[in-house]
Enzyme design. Structure first.
Site, PDB file in Angstrom:
ATOM      1  N   ARG B 256     -21.759 -18.774  28.621  1.00 14.01           N
ATOM      2  CA  ARG B 256     -20.943 -19.688  29.425  1.00 14.01           C
ATOM      3  C   ARG B 256     -19.616 -19.007  29.734  1.00 14.01           C
ATOM      4  NH1 ARG B 256     -17.282 -22.835  27.184  1.00 14.01           N
ATOM      5  NH2 ARG B 256     -18.259 -23.567  25.274  1.00 14.01           N
ATOM      6  N   HIS B 260     -16.158 -25.355  28.294  1.00 11.75           N
ATOM      7  CA  HIS B 260     -17.246 -26.289  27.996  1.00 11.75           C
ATOM      8  C   HIS B 260     -17.284 -27.400  29.044  1.00 11.75           C
ATOM      9  CE1 HIS B 260     -19.840 -29.139  25.992  1.00 11.75           C
ATOM     10  NE2 HIS B 260     -18.882 -30.026  26.020  1.00 11.75           N
ATOM     11  N   TYR B 269     -10.783 -21.111  20.941  1.00 13.43           N
ATOM     12  CA  TYR B 269     -11.876 -20.550  20.134  1.00 13.43           C
ATOM     13  C   TYR B 269     -12.458 -19.228  20.634  1.00 13.43           C
ATOM     14  CZ  TYR B 269     -14.525 -23.151  23.696  1.00 13.43           C
ATOM     15  OH  TYR B 269     -14.998 -23.638  24.876  1.00 13.43           O
TER      16      TYR B 269
HETATM   17  C1  LIG Z   1     -25.060 -36.541  20.041  1.00 12.79           C
HETATM   18  C2  LIG Z   1     -23.858 -35.916  20.634  1.00 12.79           C
HETATM   19  N1  LIG Z   1     -22.922 -35.397  19.837  1.00 12.79           N
HETATM   20  C3  LIG Z   1     -21.815 -34.835  20.352  1.00 12.79           C
HETATM   21  C4  LIG Z   1     -21.622 -34.788  21.700  1.00 12.79           C
HETATM   22  C5  LIG Z   1     -20.374 -34.145  22.280  1.00 12.79           C
HETATM   23  N2  LIG Z   1     -20.758 -32.892  22.893  1.00 12.79           N
HETATM   24  C6  LIG Z   1     -21.032 -32.815  24.200  1.00 12.79           C
HETATM   25  S1  LIG Z   1     -21.610 -31.353  24.619  1.00 12.79           S
HETATM   26  C7  LIG Z   1     -21.487 -30.741  23.058  1.00 12.79           C
HETATM   27  C8  LIG Z   1     -21.921 -29.349  22.759  1.00 12.79           C
HETATM   28  C9  LIG Z   1     -23.323 -29.120  23.188  1.00 12.79           C
HETATM   29  O1  LIG Z   1     -23.650 -27.790  23.030  1.00 12.79           O
HETATM   30  P1  LIG Z   1     -25.025 -27.191  23.526  1.00 12.79           P
HETATM   31  O2  LIG Z   1     -26.150 -28.080  23.103  1.00 12.79           O
HETATM   32  O3  LIG Z   1     -25.078 -25.796  23.085  1.00 12.79           O
HETATM   33  O4  LIG Z   1     -24.970 -27.280  25.100  1.00 12.79           O
HETATM   34  P2  LIG Z   1     -23.839 -26.745  26.103  1.00 12.79           P
HETATM   35  O5  LIG Z   1     -22.840 -27.854  26.237  1.00 12.79           O
HETATM   36  O6  LIG Z   1     -23.260 -25.509  25.548  1.00 12.79           O
HETATM   37  O7  LIG Z   1     -24.540 -26.532  27.390  1.00 12.79           O
HETATM   38  C10 LIG Z   1     -20.975 -31.719  22.217  1.00 12.79           C
HETATM   39  C11 LIG Z   1     -20.703 -31.546  20.789  1.00 12.79           C
HETATM   40  C12 LIG Z   1     -22.624 -35.365  22.512  1.00 12.79           C
HETATM   41  N3  LIG Z   1     -22.506 -35.393  23.847  1.00 12.79           N
HETATM   42  N4  LIG Z   1     -23.729 -35.908  21.962  1.00 12.79           N
END
Ligand SMILES: Cc1ncc(C[n+]2csc(CCOP(=O)(O)OP(=O)(O)O)c2C)c(N)n1
Lengths: 325, 365
Positions: B256, B260, B269
């Site tokens: 990425r 985020h 980070y």
């Molecule tokens: C169950 C849940 N916990 C926390 C969040 C907050 N949150 C949104 S995206 C994210 C990180 C997700 O990481 P990843 O699965 O690697 O996908 P990326 O966002 O990097 O595409 C978090 C912690 C959420 N949306 N849903």
């Protein structure tokens, strides 16, 4: 005395208690290096190390379930769930496990643990970032549920929660995280759990609220004052076990009650407050109890959010209705 | 052949087009140059669409947005799904959804806080995006199970991230898929971060792809910035799935390049040098090099594409901005099939309140 917002007041409470209590550890998603998405744990990992401020994998059920084990094993875990919408992922651990452990173990395990969760709407966030599901928790026997509305209470209530020796879900009103600044003593103090606060004295009607709705309630009270009516505003602070005595006492005096919350109306905590007041002070009531709440719909995204969330104008309208009878 | 030849357990990762744009012909999937060029064009417009969302957010018209900058080749995996297949996306799949034919203007509207943007085109086998991380792979399992039960030759693609791979629901989804041999393709876009958490702190396993072994089906790790590897993995997985061979897991290793979300401050980070280190791995850069070497692309073509692409995304942004806001009634419209009386009363309450409010505001001018 320093003026702090809710975020820094909470940060200070955690920081001071970590310094005092080596058993305290913080765990959750992005709580360490990032300092939490709202920065409540900012700087704590740098100060106390990655073993005491732990960035966990993305798994809410694991965070709460492991916190239970940590507590049973003698630690004092403070688990952060990033947003209230993700609490549901951990609901088995919260409602079936954490809440029942004292009962199941016949009192052997007194689980001192705190689950911190940003709460409520008004920040124009995506789906699942704006809800107020306190009823689900308050409906679960065994849980203590707290929500401060201002920086002073935020620090004092969190310190109480950390020392309670019982599982506490600590809801943090994210809409006013940084919006309210107030004097917060650097010194150690606590605000009692299980006690509502009379935030403003009045005699013509009682308004009960908590969290971010307190700001709306106080603003409505101010406007009522301008129109010659004096409202007593009660900050519930502990949502469960609820201090309905303070509310009942106030209603005995004023005879009118408005309850304001963001959560949907049906079975919102307003329903329980209304029930207790009618059980204990029905004859004091001069008007029907007014509930000013979110609707019984799914919480909408930002373009309709202001229609959903009750604001001071809706509290005011509810108060005027109660006063008109 | 790819799933057999490249074992994630042995640390093998499928790469066909390297960063310099050199293609390993021996590994080439059925992706002719003409199609590669077309995908390059779509991926380039995708990137412009992503940038447009970022600038709409900066202007203040949009709430939070999750950019996919750097993940265009992985997003283009959606181009290999047929219209009969189901796509089950997360919040980061704006590029993939665009390729699936979801109007960009709708996607912008959604991120502008207008839920009507999530209404998928009639008949499109595309679910609304999932915000609860890890919730949706189970839905893909159920969908593909239904396809199997109905005898349809269709698959369901579950998109999720490296962070999501830690959720119990994602484990349960893969286990169900293995047990019931559902036609599911699990697509893990490993962009190496879950907000601030680097991949190495997400799991102690060397790869996410190797987990497939534990569920009893094949997994493959690929360079997710290489469109040829994406094509190879997707075509083989879908062919196997359609042949009734059960589920597949593809881990697409990408990075990425952006934050985020627009609410995120990545300097907390990771440092700028790290991002610079990954820039040469850009999925567009190497594909462009390849096409140029083949004489299929040049500066003039690039400029023409960017001009057309920019016009396309500007038009979508304009449409989204011009859309009238949803009416307050919309709040109640989808709670139940028909409104119970108490909800009708609440709707009336809101109508009355917004009229009164409108009158007050009109008076104030
Ligand atoms: C169950 C849940 N916990 C926390 C969040 C907050 N949150 C949104 S995206 C994210 C990180 C997700 O990481 P990843 O699965 O690697 O996908 P990326 O966002 O990097 O595409 C978090 C912690 C959420 N949306 N849903």
């Amino acid at each position: 005395m320093a003026k702090l917002n809710i975020v820094s007041a909470l940060n200070q409470a955690l920081d001071q208690e970590m310094a005092r209590n080596p058993r305290l550890l913080i765990l959750g998603e992005d709580v360490g290096r990032e300092g939490g998405v709202f920065r409540v744990t900012d700087g704590l990992q740098a100060k106390y190390g990655a073993e005491r401020v732990v960035d966990t994998p993305l798994a809410e059920s694991a965070i709460v379930g492991a916190a239970l084990g940590l507590a049973a094993g003698g630690m004092l875990p403070v688990a952060e769930i990033q947003f209230e919408g993700f609490l549901h992922v951990a609901m088995d651990q919260i409602c079936n496990q954490v809440a029942r452990y004292r009962n199941r173990s016949r009192g052997r395990y007194q689980l001192g643990l705190v689950i911190r969760v940003p709460w409520g709407g008004g920040i124009h966030a995506p789906e699942h970032h704006s809800e107020s599901p306190e009823t689900l928790l308050a409906h679960t026997p065994g849980l203590t549920v707290v929500q401060p509305s201002n920086p002073y209470d935020a620090k004092g209530l969190l310190l109480s929660a950390l020392r309670l020796g019982e599982p506490v879900v600590f809801c943090e009103p994210k809409r006013v995280y940084r919006a309210i600044k107030a004097e917060v003593p650097e010194a150690d103090y606590t605000v009692p759990i299980g006690k509502a606060a009379v935030a403003r004295k009045g005699k013509d009607l009682t308004i009960v609220a908590w969290g971010a709705m307190m700001r709306e309630a106080l603003e409505a009270a101010e406007e009522l004052q301008a129109g010659g009516a004096s409202a007593e505003v009660i900050d519930l602070r502990t949502l469960s076990p609820m201090d309905s005595e303070t509310v009942v006492q106030s209603v005995r005096k004023t005879g009118r009650l408005v309850i304001a919350h963001e959560a949907p109306r049906t079975l919102g905590l307003g329903a329980e407050i209304a029930a207790r007041v009618s059980e204990e002070a029905l004859t004091s009531l001069l008007a029907p109890i007014e509930r000013v709440t979110g609707f019984d719909t799914v919480m909408p995204l930002s373009q309709l959010e202001e229609y959903y969330l009750p604001d001071h104008r809706r509290v005011l309208a509810g108060a005027r209705k109660a006063l008109s009878v | 052949m790819y799933f057999e030849r490249f074992d994630p357990m042995q640390g093998q990762c499928l790469q066909i087009l390297d960063q310099a744009g050199r293609l390993q012909e021996a590994l080439r999937p059925d992706l002719p140059d003409g199609r590669a060029r077309q995908l390059y064009e779509r991926m380039s417009v995708m990137r412009l669409a992503d940038r447009m969302a970022m600038s709409l957010q900066r202007e203040g018209g949009m709430g939070t947005y999750a950019p996919f900058y750097g993940q265009e080749a992985a997003q283009a995996s959606a181009a290999f799904l047929g219209p009969e297949d189901w796509m089950v996306p997360t919040y980061r799949e704006t590029g993939a959804l665009y390729l699936r034919g979801v109007p960009l203007a709708n996607l912008y509207r959604y991120w502008m806080g207008d839920e009507r943007g999530m209404l998928m085109p009639e008949g499109a086998r595309t679910l609304p995006i999932a915000i609860v991380v890890g919730s949706q792979p189970l839905h893909a399992v159920g969908l593909s199970w239904a396809m199997k039960l109905k005898g349809e030759k269709a698959a369901a693609a579950a998109y999720f991230g490296d962070g999501a791979s830690s959720q119990g629901d994602v484990h349960e989804a893969m286990n169900f898929a293995g047990v019931f041999q559902t036609p599911t393709v699990f697509i893990c876009q490993n962009n190496q971060f879950a907000i601030s958490l680097p991949r190495r702190q997400q799991t102690a396993a060397a790869t996410i792809a190797q987990r497939a072994a534990g569920y009893g089906f094949p997994g493959l790790l690929i360079d997710g910035n290489d469109i040829f590897a994406v094509a190879a993995a997707m075509t083989e997985a879908l062919a196997d799935i359609r042949a009734g061979k059960g589920p597949r897991l593809i881990e697409m290793l990408t990075y990425r390049l952006g934050p985020h979300t627009t609410a995120d401050d990545p300097t907390k980070y990771r440092n700028a040098e790290e991002i610079e280190k990954f820039k040469p791995a850009d999925p567009l850069l190497r594909l462009r090099r390849y096409l140029e070497a083949k004489g299929l692309w040049d500066q003039a073509a690039e400029e023409d594409l960017l001009r057309r692409g920019q016009a396309e995304v500007e038009e979508a942004a304009g449409k989204a901005k011009a859309a009238p806001p949803p009416a307050p009634d919309e709040l109640f419209a989808y709670t139940y099939r028909s409104l119970p009386p108490y909800l009708e009363r609440q709707r009336e309450e809101l109508r009355a309140a917004s009229q009164a409010q409108g009158a007050v505001e009109a008076k104030r001018g």
